[in-house]
Design a protein around this motif. Structure first.
Motif, PDB file in Angstrom:
ATOM      1  N   ASP A   1      -8.304  51.886   7.809  1.00 17.29           N
ATOM      2  CA  ASP A   1      -9.560  50.613   7.429  1.00 17.29           C
ATOM      3  C   ASP A   1     -10.596  51.540   8.030  1.00 17.29           C
ATOM      4  OD1 ASP A   1      -8.663  48.866  10.357  1.00 17.29           O
ATOM      5  OD2 ASP A   1      -8.399  50.189  10.555  1.00 17.29           O
ATOM      6  N   HIS A   2     -10.496  51.824   8.803  1.00 18.81           N
ATOM      7  CA  HIS A   2     -12.313  52.209   9.127  1.00 18.81           C
ATOM      8  C   HIS A   2     -12.782  52.743   8.264  1.00 18.81           C
ATOM      9  CE1 HIS A   2     -11.314  52.271  13.916  1.00 18.81           C
ATOM     10  NE2 HIS A   2     -11.085  51.049  13.234  1.00 18.81           N
ATOM     11  N   VAL A   3     -12.169  54.174   7.973  1.00 20.40           N
ATOM     12  CA  VAL A   3     -12.694  54.300   6.353  1.00 20.40           C
ATOM     13  C   VAL A   3     -12.917  54.365   5.278  1.00 20.40           C
ATOM     14  CG1 VAL A   3     -11.813  57.027   5.419  1.00 20.40           C
ATOM     15  CG2 VAL A   3     -11.109  56.928   7.078  1.00 20.40           C
ATOM     16  N   ALA A   4     -11.460  53.004   5.302  1.00 19.68           N
ATOM     17  CA  ALA A   4     -11.798  51.971   4.176  1.00 19.68           C
ATOM     18  C   ALA A   4     -13.008  51.557   3.711  1.00 19.68           C
ATOM     19  CB  ALA A   4     -10.973  51.193   4.087  1.00 19.68           C
ATOM     20  N   ASN A   5     -13.859  51.053   5.248  1.00 20.37           N
ATOM     21  CA  ASN A   5     -14.461  49.709   5.627  1.00 20.37           C
ATOM     22  C   ASN A   5     -15.989  50.959   5.509  1.00 20.37           C
ATOM     23  OD1 ASN A   5     -13.929  48.148   7.001  1.00 20.37           O
ATOM     24  ND2 ASN A   5     -13.956  48.287   8.184  1.00 20.37           N
ATOM     25  N   LYS A   6     -15.968  51.771   5.849  1.00 21.36           N
ATOM     26  CA  LYS A   6     -17.306  52.790   5.742  1.00 21.36           C
ATOM     27  C   LYS A   6     -17.792  53.545   3.987  1.00 21.36           C
ATOM     28  CE  LYS A   6     -16.842  54.753   9.760  1.00 21.36           C
ATOM     29  NZ  LYS A   6     -15.893  55.956  10.723  1.00 21.36           N
TER      30      LYS A   6
ATOM     31  N   SER B   1     -24.259  48.378  15.819  1.00 19.67           N
ATOM     32  CA  SER B   1     -23.727  47.655  15.211  1.00 19.67           C
ATOM     33  C   SER B   1     -23.026  46.471  15.988  1.00 19.67           C
ATOM     34  CB  SER B   1     -22.885  47.769  13.797  1.00 19.67           C
ATOM     35  OG  SER B   1     -21.877  48.225  14.484  1.00 19.67           O
ATOM     36  N   GLY B   2     -22.665  45.630  15.705  1.00 19.84           N
ATOM     37  CA  GLY B   2     -21.947  43.512  16.555  1.00 19.84           C
ATOM     38  C   GLY B   2     -20.844  44.521  17.029  1.00 19.84           C
ATOM     39  N   GLY B   3     -19.902  45.568  15.638  1.00 18.90           N
ATOM     40  CA  GLY B   3     -19.234  45.699  15.233  1.00 18.90           C
ATOM     41  C   GLY B   3     -18.487  46.742  16.875  1.00 18.90           C
ATOM     42  N   GLN B   4     -20.034  48.346  16.645  1.00 19.02           N
ATOM     43  CA  GLN B   4     -19.461  48.890  17.973  1.00 19.02           C
ATOM     44  C   GLN B   4     -20.307  48.619  19.319  1.00 19.02           C
ATOM     45  OE1 GLN B   4     -23.095  51.316  15.784  1.00 19.02           O
ATOM     46  NE2 GLN B   4     -21.101  52.635  14.862  1.00 19.02           N
ATOM     47  N   LYS B   5     -21.051  47.403  19.212  1.00 18.77           N
ATOM     48  CA  LYS B   5     -21.355  46.733  20.573  1.00 18.77           C
ATOM     49  C   LYS B   5     -20.104  46.430  21.031  1.00 18.77           C
ATOM     50  CE  LYS B   5     -26.141  45.662  19.669  1.00 18.77           C
ATOM     51  NZ  LYS B   5     -26.964  44.223  18.853  1.00 18.77           N
ATOM     52  N   GLN B   6     -19.049  45.786  20.353  1.00 13.84           N
ATOM     53  CA  GLN B   6     -18.408  45.263  20.722  1.00 13.84           C
ATOM     54  C   GLN B   6     -16.565  45.407  21.412  1.00 13.84           C
ATOM     55  OE1 GLN B   6     -17.307  42.470  22.815  1.00 13.84           O
ATOM     56  NE2 GLN B   6     -17.174  40.929  21.120  1.00 13.84           N
ATOM     57  N   ARG B   7     -17.296  46.972  20.858  1.00 14.81           N
ATOM     58  CA  ARG B   7     -16.133  47.995  21.241  1.00 14.81           C
ATOM     59  C   ARG B   7     -16.913  49.024  22.722  1.00 14.81           C
ATOM     60  NH1 ARG B   7     -15.277  51.811  16.513  1.00 14.81           N
ATOM     61  NH2 ARG B   7     -16.981  50.571  15.193  1.00 14.81           N
ATOM     62  N   VAL B   8     -17.649  48.786  22.649  1.00 15.32           N
ATOM     63  CA  VAL B   8     -18.228  49.547  23.782  1.00 15.32           C
ATOM     64  C   VAL B   8     -18.200  48.296  24.742  1.00 15.32           C
ATOM     65  CG1 VAL B   8     -20.334  50.374  25.006  1.00 15.32           C
ATOM     66  CG2 VAL B   8     -19.740  50.214  22.709  1.00 15.32           C
ATOM     67  N   ALA B   9     -18.265  47.133  24.375  1.00 17.74           N
ATOM     68  CA  ALA B   9     -18.591  45.827  25.633  1.00 17.74           C
ATOM     69  C   ALA B   9     -16.537  46.310  26.280  1.00 17.74           C
ATOM     70  CB  ALA B   9     -18.636  44.909  24.922  1.00 17.74           C
ATOM     71  N   ILE B  10     -15.260  46.416  25.217  1.00 17.58           N
ATOM     72  CA  ILE B  10     -14.208  46.626  25.235  1.00 17.58           C
ATOM     73  C   ILE B  10     -13.652  47.391  26.624  1.00 17.58           C
ATOM     74  CG2 ILE B  10     -12.316  46.773  24.526  1.00 17.58           C
ATOM     75  CD1 ILE B  10     -13.057  45.227  22.355  1.00 17.58           C
ATOM     76  N   ALA B  11     -13.881  48.755  25.687  1.00 13.60           N
ATOM     77  CA  ALA B  11     -14.343  49.903  26.913  1.00 13.60           C
ATOM     78  C   ALA B  11     -15.001  49.528  27.666  1.00 13.60           C
ATOM     79  CB  ALA B  11     -14.942  51.146  26.501  1.00 13.60           C
TER      80      ALA B  11
ATOM     81  N   LEU C   1     -20.078  38.488  15.308  1.00 14.54           N
ATOM     82  CA  LEU C   1     -19.810  39.215  14.199  1.00 14.54           C
ATOM     83  C   LEU C   1     -19.969  39.204  12.642  1.00 14.54           C
ATOM     84  CD1 LEU C   1     -16.778  41.458  16.128  1.00 14.54           C
ATOM     85  CD2 LEU C   1     -19.190  42.166  15.833  1.00 14.54           C
ATOM     86  N   ASP C   2     -20.439  40.131  11.862  1.00 10.45           N
ATOM     87  CA  ASP C   2     -20.822  40.085  10.914  1.00 10.45           C
ATOM     88  C   ASP C   2     -19.127  39.965  10.517  1.00 10.45           C
ATOM     89  OD1 ASP C   2     -22.581  39.822  10.613  1.00 10.45           O
ATOM     90  OD2 ASP C   2     -23.477  41.565   9.701  1.00 10.45           O
ATOM     91  N   PRO C   3     -18.564  39.848   8.994  1.00 17.25           N
ATOM     92  CA  PRO C   3     -17.032  39.319   8.558  1.00 17.25           C
ATOM     93  C   PRO C   3     -16.904  40.624   7.967  1.00 17.25           C
ATOM     94  CG  PRO C   3     -18.529  38.050   7.139  1.00 17.25           C
ATOM     95  CD  PRO C   3     -19.069  38.232   7.788  1.00 17.25           C
ATOM     96  N   GLU C   4     -17.516  41.760   7.930  1.00 15.26           N
ATOM     97  CA  GLU C   4     -17.050  43.216   7.309  1.00 15.26           C
ATOM     98  C   GLU C   4     -16.499  44.175   9.097  1.00 15.26           C
ATOM     99  OE1 GLU C   4     -19.522  46.000   5.875  1.00 15.26           O
ATOM    100  OE2 GLU C   4     -21.219  44.612   6.256  1.00 15.26           O
TER     101      GLU C   4
END
Lengths: 257, 243
Positions: free
Chosen positions: A247-252, B141-151, B170-173
């Motif tokens: 799904d990540h690859v698809a996203n990109k 990006s927001g999604g990356q920030k949230q994943r770092v926050a989880i880590a 987060l943005d829907p995507e």
């Protein structure tokens, strides 16, 4: 002719100007740094959340009251008057004959501290509440939260204001001539006594002041840039597939298209 | 299974307003509990009360058999056992990705830098952010920030990981990448307490769903019970509105 005097004075008295400038710079650098540290400490103490423990709350109130008095007194009186009161006061009341250099640094420090305390308080308030919460959530107490998370951000944000204080200090150390600290203004005054001219020595002094303040502002700008770090970051190359899911690859791909 | 957190008769006031009324529930080891409900129902406040970011006005929070609302209890040590992921990420702006994950370990858990970095890298790999360790939060990006926050939360190796609407900002995507990380964590057996508006996630991942309404737990049960056979009228109405 003014110009000939101008060069003659420089030629004859440049070591005095230089010594004066050195003392001015030394007092204002140390004074600003110590003042900023005082400000950071006071700002931290003033933002300690009220405790549930009645005894601690009582102490905090007293400490806060003392700090408020300190800030108000030193912001509310001119530094030239403070110099007189502190220098001659310590001599008369406590029989302490302060070293003039020490007295100068002391006065500039506590004066700067009073101003930076308010600057720091503003800086702490402007840090997002989420930063405090995140720090608390991983188990940091108030001191650790401040030391490792909030104050580094505060320092970056208040650096322009501290630079302002520094420039003001370079100029305002001239008031220390009333207690005969041999800074630039005092030295220039002595020179005027020797040559019986006022315009040229003080014109030279003003150029020296200007050079010092301009240099300091430029250096502070460089420090700010350095603290901000590089604008870009390196992606560590590695095995992408190890972490990417379909799904990540698809996203990109979706984003590019 | 062993109870990790047991909330008893918890109440919370903001001024005159009673935000939480007599809340009772437990989180067992290895369980994924999702808290759903409309805005203002007290979900987030409940989460914030559990790790004491908000001070409850009454009741007990029992953690491994001890009431942490006793004055003697060490709040800071307790908080290291509860990970928290915020809606607004709240990464430390003055640190890069790796430092965000190590600072708590070094300064709170007193781990060495090397050990902390090893642990951090392990969890950054789990969330797929190990390539970005040099980046500052404002470069992500927001999604990356949230994943770092989880880590960051995982690096403290907590007993429970709590999520406060982790995808709402987060943005829907980008919602997908965060949810898939959370899904993996749930499968790995981590105890999770998730406040969420993502009903799909709740029905798929949760072991138990708690529906809150106006400061009380209105209904509680398996996702099957809550989403397909809700007993309470207000649960039915909430689900009608949101689905």
């Amino acid at each position: 002719m003014t110009w000939s005097w101008f060069f003659k004075i420089i030629e004859e008295y440049w070591p005095m100007f230089l010594r004066g400038a050195g003392v001015t710079l030394l007092i204002s650098i140390i004074g600003t740094v110590i003042g900023a540290i005082i400000g950071l400490i006071i700002g931290t103490i003033r933002t300690i959340p009220p405790s549930d423990n009645g005894f601690k709350r009582f102490w905090l109130k007293i400490v806060n009251f003392i700090l408020t008095v300190y800030v108000e007194v030193f912001r509310g009186t001119p530094m030239i008057v403070q110099s007189m009161v502190i220098y001659y006061g310590s001599l008369m009341l406590f029989n302490i004959n302060m070293d003039k250099m020490f007295a100068g640094i002391f006065i500039v420090s506590i004066n700067t501290g009073a101003y930076t305390a308010e600057i720091v308080r503003g800086g702490i308030i402007s840090v997002d509440k989420g930063q405090f919460e995140a720090a608390h959530a991983i188990g940091m107490n108030h001191a650790k939260t401040m030391l490792y998370v909030v104050l580094p951000q505060v320092v970056r944000n208040i650096l322009p204001a501290i630079g302002n204080e520094f420039v003001i200090n370079i100029k305002d150390t001239s008031v220390l001539n009333v207690i005969s600290v041999t800074e630039l203004y005092y030295q220039t005054s002595s020179i005027t006594g020797n040559v019986f001219r006022f315009f040229e020595p003080f014109l030279i002094a003003s150029v020296i002041y200007l050079i010092m303040t301009l240099t300091v502002t430029r250096i502070l700008r460089l420090i700010e840039k350095k603290m901000d770090g590089p604008e870009n970051f390196n992606v560590i190359p590695g095995n992408q597939m190890q972490v990417a899911r379909p799904d990540h690859v698809a996203n990109k791909i979706g984003k590019r298209g | 299974m062993e109870d990790i957190i047991e909330v008893q008769h918890l109440s919370k006031f903001f001024g005159e307003n009673e935000i939480l009324k007599d809340i009772n529930f437990t989180v067992k080891k290895g369980e994924v509990v999702c808290i759903i409900g409309s805005s203002g129902s007290g979900k987030s406040t409940l989460l914030r009360c559990i790790n004491l970011l908000e001070k409850p006005n009454g009741g007990k929070i029992i953690y491994h058999g001890k009431n942490i609302l006793d004055n003697k209890h060490d709040v800071y040590e307790y908080r290291t056992k509860l990970g928290m992921v915020f809606q607004q990420f709240n990464l430390f702006n003055n640190y890069n990705v790796l430092e965000n994950c190590t600072i708590g370990q070094i300064k709170v858990l007193n781990r060495s830098k090397e050990e902390a970095e090893e642990v951090a890298m392990k969890f950054l790999k789990v969330v797929g952010m190990d390539q970005y360790i040099n980046a500052k939060p404002n470069q992500l990006s927001g999604g990356q920030k949230q994943r770092v926050a989880i880590a960051r939360a995982l690096s403290m190796e907590p007993d429970v990981l709590m999520f406060d609407e982790p995808t709402s900002a987060l943005d829907p995507e980008m919602v997908g990448e965060v949810l898939s990380v959370m899904q993996d964590l749930a499968k790995s057996g981590l105890t999770m307490l998730v406040v969420t508006h993502e009903m799909g996630f709740a029905s798929e991942v949760a072991d138990r769903v708690v529906f809150m309404d106006k400061g009380v737990i209105a209904e509680e049960g398996s996702p099957e019970e809550i989403f397909n056979n809700p007993k309470e009228e207000r649960t039915r109405e909430f689900l009608r509105r949101i689905l």
